[in-house]
Design a protein around this motif. Structure first.
Motif, mmCIF file in Angstrom:
data_model
loop_
_atom_site.group_PDB
_atom_site.id
_atom_site.type_symbol
_atom_site.label_atom_id
_atom_site.label_comp_id
_atom_site.label_asym_id
_atom_site.label_seq_id
_atom_site.Cartn_x
_atom_site.Cartn_y
_atom_site.Cartn_z
ATOM 1 N N ARG A 212 0.832 -1.211 0.000
ATOM 2 C CA ARG A 212 0.000 0.000 0.000
ATOM 3 C C ARG A 212 0.861 1.253 0.000
ATOM 4 O O ARG A 212 0.585 2.216 -0.712
ATOM 5 N N LEU A 213 1.924 1.235 0.799
ATOM 6 C CA LEU A 213 2.837 2.381 0.827
ATOM 7 C C LEU A 213 3.488 2.617 -0.530
ATOM 8 O O LEU A 213 3.590 3.757 -0.998
ATOM 9 N N LEU A 214 3.922 1.552 -1.167
ATOM 10 C CA LEU A 214 4.565 1.689 -2.470
ATOM 11 C C LEU A 214 3.581 2.205 -3.521
ATOM 12 O O LEU A 214 3.935 3.045 -4.363
ATOM 13 N N ASN A 215 2.344 1.717 -3.478
ATOM 14 C CA ASN A 215 1.333 2.222 -4.405
ATOM 15 C C ASN A 215 1.121 3.721 -4.212
ATOM 16 O O ASN A 215 1.080 4.489 -5.181
ATOM 17 N N GLN A 216 0.999 4.144 -2.967
ATOM 18 C CA GLN A 216 0.745 5.556 -2.683
ATOM 19 C C GLN A 216 1.955 6.431 -3.006
ATOM 20 O O GLN A 216 1.811 7.605 -3.335
ATOM 21 N N SER A 217 3.152 5.845 -2.919
ATOM 22 C CA SER A 217 4.360 6.626 -3.200
ATOM 23 C C SER A 217 4.414 7.100 -4.649
ATOM 24 O O SER A 217 5.147 8.038 -4.974
ATOM 25 N N LEU A 218 3.635 6.459 -5.511
ATOM 26 C CA LEU A 218 3.623 6.839 -6.920
ATOM 27 C C LEU A 218 2.921 8.176 -7.144
ATOM 28 O O LEU A 218 3.120 8.813 -8.180
#
Length: 260
Positions: A212-218
């Motif tokens: 989830r963090l990686l998705n939002q980092s985009l």
């Protein structure tokens, strides 16, 4: 019932197999909808803690079945193909909080390449290849290829690969940072299973929150990402897996995680 997509569950791992080997596992409407159904099954089954996507036969996936789009009786039209077939597949792979491995066992072309690149970890057999084949027939990349590929290898290289439609070998893909690891044909299946087993036995609650963090980092700015990290770290530290991990560390034993 069609078997164009097969689902096997073993040791907390779901193995999704693209199963139209006679057409290099290219997608038609029935196969795309079946793929979405299998991904939904994986998302809702709490016993599944890792997913592996394979291709049956010589190819991983050749993308869209062009016979479907050139047959006036079958052609659903490109808007329907993208909005009802590929876009939901990409969204499902990215949205459910379980690790997804693409096990690229052969050529991955067009939408097939971009489905692989949307997965969390991409493994490839040494004779596999990746092709942004769209320009060869006058189309533009889809299935989130223009989103993920530049982020993986940089805008300049992604532009060249998409405009020229060059074939990228597994080793070249590894060197570019497009994929995670390459294995020989003899060890490929064993290595895929080994990695999937490792992931399935890890604290998958934390892995899901990491995804989830990686998705939002985009899309997040720095302040938003720091705030989300704080929120999700608090959530992770409330999990049973965190308690087990700390206890096992103190007791000097191997932790046994249950994914919650």
């Amino acid at each position: 019932m069609s078997n164009s997509i097969e689902l096997k569950i073993e040791n907390k791992i779901a193995f999704i197999t693209l199963n139209r080997p006679d057409v290099f596992n290219s997608f038609n409407r029935e196969m795309a909808l079946s793929m979405q159904e299998k991904l939904d099954n994986c998302a809702s089954d709490s016993n599944i803690r890792a997913i592996v996507i394979f291709g049956n036969g010589k190819a991983f996936c050749a993308g869209q079945d062009l016979k479907e789009v050139t047959d006036p009786d079958l052609n659903p039209g490109f808007r329907k193909i993208l909005e009802e077939h590929y876009n939901p597949i990409i969204q499902k792979i990215r949205s459910f909080e379980k690790p997804v491995i693409a096990a690229v066992n052969g050529v991955a072309a067009g939408a097939g390449a971009n489905i692989a690149l949307a997965c969390d970890i991409v493994l490839a057999v040494e004779n596999a290849s990746f092709i942004q084949a769209f320009s060869k027939i006058g189309l533009v990349p889809d299935s989130a290829g223009t989103f993920f590929l530049p982020r993986l290898i940089g805008l300049q290289k992604a532009t060249a690969l998409m405009m020229l439609g060059d074939k990228v070998s597994a080793q070249e893909a590894l060197d570019l940072g497009m994929i995670y690891k390459v294995f020989s044909a003899e060890t490929f299946e064993e290595e895929v299973n080994k990695l999937a087993t490792t992931l399935a036995n890890m604290p998958t609650k934390a892995l899901g929150l990491t995804k989830r963090l990686l998705n939002q980092s985009l899309t997040n700015n720095l302040e938003q990402q720091l705030a989300l990290e704080s929120d999700l770290q608090i959530e992770a530290s409330s999990s049973n897996d965190y308690k087990e991990g700390v206890t096992a560390f103190v007791e000097k034993r191997k932790p046994i995680f249950n994914g919650n």
